[in-house]
Design an enzyme around this catalytic site. Structure first.
Site, PDB file in Angstrom:
ATOM      1  N   ARG A  57       0.827  -1.207   0.000  1.00  0.00           N
ATOM      2  CA  ARG A  57       0.000   0.000   0.000  1.00  0.00           C
ATOM      3  C   ARG A  57       0.864   1.260   0.000  1.00  0.00           C
ATOM      4  O   ARG A  57       0.573   2.236  -0.701  1.00  0.00           O
ATOM      5  CB  ARG A  57      -0.922   0.034   1.226  1.00  0.00           C
ATOM      6  CG  ARG A  57      -2.002  -1.015   1.241  1.00  0.00           C
ATOM      7  CD  ARG A  57      -3.008  -0.736   2.333  1.00  0.00           C
ATOM      8  NE  ARG A  57      -3.824   0.439   2.009  1.00  0.00           N
ATOM      9  CZ  ARG A  57      -4.494   1.139   2.911  1.00  0.00           C
ATOM     10  NH1 ARG A  57      -4.412   0.842   4.190  1.00  0.00           N
ATOM     11  NH2 ARG A  57      -5.208   2.183   2.543  1.00  0.00           N
ATOM     12  N   ASN A  88      -7.798   9.439   5.185  1.00  0.00           N
ATOM     13  CA  ASN A  88      -6.817   8.817   4.296  1.00  0.00           C
ATOM     14  C   ASN A  88      -5.457   8.708   4.981  1.00  0.00           C
ATOM     15  O   ASN A  88      -5.066   9.585   5.757  1.00  0.00           O
ATOM     16  CB  ASN A  88      -6.685   9.616   3.000  1.00  0.00           C
ATOM     17  CG  ASN A  88      -7.999   9.666   2.239  1.00  0.00           C
ATOM     18  OD1 ASN A  88      -8.849   8.789   2.404  1.00  0.00           O
ATOM     19  ND2 ASN A  88      -8.185  10.684   1.426  1.00  0.00           N
ATOM     20  N   HIS A 105      -6.706   8.327  10.842  1.00  0.00           N
ATOM     21  CA  HIS A 105      -6.438   6.886  10.816  1.00  0.00           C
ATOM     22  C   HIS A 105      -4.959   6.568  10.673  1.00  0.00           C
ATOM     23  O   HIS A 105      -4.603   5.445  10.309  1.00  0.00           O
ATOM     24  CB  HIS A 105      -7.247   6.228   9.689  1.00  0.00           C
ATOM     25  CG  HIS A 105      -8.725   6.273   9.913  1.00  0.00           C
ATOM     26  ND1 HIS A 105      -9.654   6.133   8.903  1.00  0.00           N
ATOM     27  CD2 HIS A 105      -9.449   6.471  11.049  1.00  0.00           C
ATOM     28  CE1 HIS A 105     -10.878   6.228   9.401  1.00  0.00           C
ATOM     29  NE2 HIS A 105     -10.771   6.439  10.710  1.00  0.00           N
ATOM     30  N   THR A 172     -16.134  10.741   0.740  1.00  0.00           N
ATOM     31  CA  THR A 172     -16.554   9.812   1.795  1.00  0.00           C
ATOM     32  C   THR A 172     -18.067   9.678   1.793  1.00  0.00           C
ATOM     33  O   THR A 172     -18.786  10.644   1.538  1.00  0.00           O
ATOM     34  CB  THR A 172     -16.074  10.279   3.186  1.00  0.00           C
ATOM     35  OG1 THR A 172     -16.643   9.420   4.183  1.00  0.00           O
ATOM     36  CG2 THR A 172     -16.456  11.719   3.469  1.00  0.00           C
ATOM     37  N   SER A 173     -18.535   8.482   2.076  1.00  0.00           N
ATOM     38  CA  SER A 173     -19.977   8.228   2.169  1.00  0.00           C
ATOM     39  C   SER A 173     -20.482   8.446   3.585  1.00  0.00           C
ATOM     40  O   SER A 173     -21.647   8.205   3.878  1.00  0.00           O
ATOM     41  CB  SER A 173     -20.291   6.795   1.737  1.00  0.00           C
ATOM     42  OG  SER A 173     -19.629   5.867   2.582  1.00  0.00           O
TER      43      SER A 173
END
Length: 226
Positions: A57, A88, A105, A172-173
């Site tokens: 990643r 992110n 995060h 973002t949802s």
């Protein structure tokens, strides 16, 4: 007049730079649960596997480039006081020029020790190896918030959102909690905009601007700069 602007960004923004979302990235490792790849339990059971997953990643993140939306967000600093609060873990906001970014995060650009102090080390795009230790002699791990660990900067982020004159939610949802709850801290009189490809429901008081962030955000930034 300079205004306080807060950007709440999620994985959809980085996806437009070619980075897979976490679940998409984890899908490449189909024999493992994505929870196992990002939890203290998975780390204890398969530390080498977890490092390999995050090394991949990190390498992809360092090959990616900030997109037009990242750059437009950074351009707002020329006339306004801007804070980016992001879910992110890449450094695309910073690489685009944003100078005040809270990573809720964690950050792929850092490793940290597994001892009590959790001492951080900047590694940028370099891999973490099994057996590689911090200055205190403990194994380095990704400086990422895993499932079961506490989201970072929540109190600070909530206070910042509550003081904002304008709030932009992008990529973002609003389905990941507790970060999604930050929109509730926005003032009633703040100008609030949400950009996403689609939404099941839009928070009260937000203007919904559907479409790709690379198209919508530069237009919005131009409006706010005028």
């Amino acid at each position: 007049m300079r205004q306080k602007i807060v950007i709440l960004s999620g994985s959809g923004l980085s996806a437009e730079s070619g980075l897979p979302t976490f679940r998409d990235a984890a899908g490449l490792w189909k024999q493992y649960s994505w929870v196992e790849l990002a939890s203290p339990e998975g780390w204890e059971k398969w530390p080498g596997l977890v490092l390999e997953f995050y090394n991949e990643r990190r390498a992809k993140a360092w090959l990616a480039q900030p997109n037009a939306a990242h750059r437009a967000i950074a351009s707002l600093e020329t006339r306004h006081d801007v804070v980016v609060i992001t879910q992110n873990v890449d450094a695309l906001h910073e690489r685009a020029g944003s100078t005040h970014v809270l990573h809720m995060h964690g950050e792929l650009a850092y490793a940290r020790g597994t001892g009590p102090s959790g001492k951080r080390r900047r590694i940028d795009g370099e891999p973490i190896r099994l057996g590689q230790t911090c200055e205190e002699g403990t194994q380095l791990r990704p400086d990422i918030v895993w499932f079961g660990e506490e989201t970072r900067h929540m109190a600070e982020a909530s206070e910042i959102v509550s003081m904002a004159d304008r709030v932009l939610v992008v990529g973002t949802s609003l389905s990941v909690h507790p970060a999604a709850g930050l929109v509730l801290a926005a003032r009633d009189d703040a100008l609030k905009v949400l950009n996403s490809l689609e939404m099941e429901s839009v928070p009260r008081g937000f203007e919904f601007r559907p479409g790709r962030a690379t198209e919508v955000v530069p237009q919005l930034a131009a409006e706010w700069l005028r």
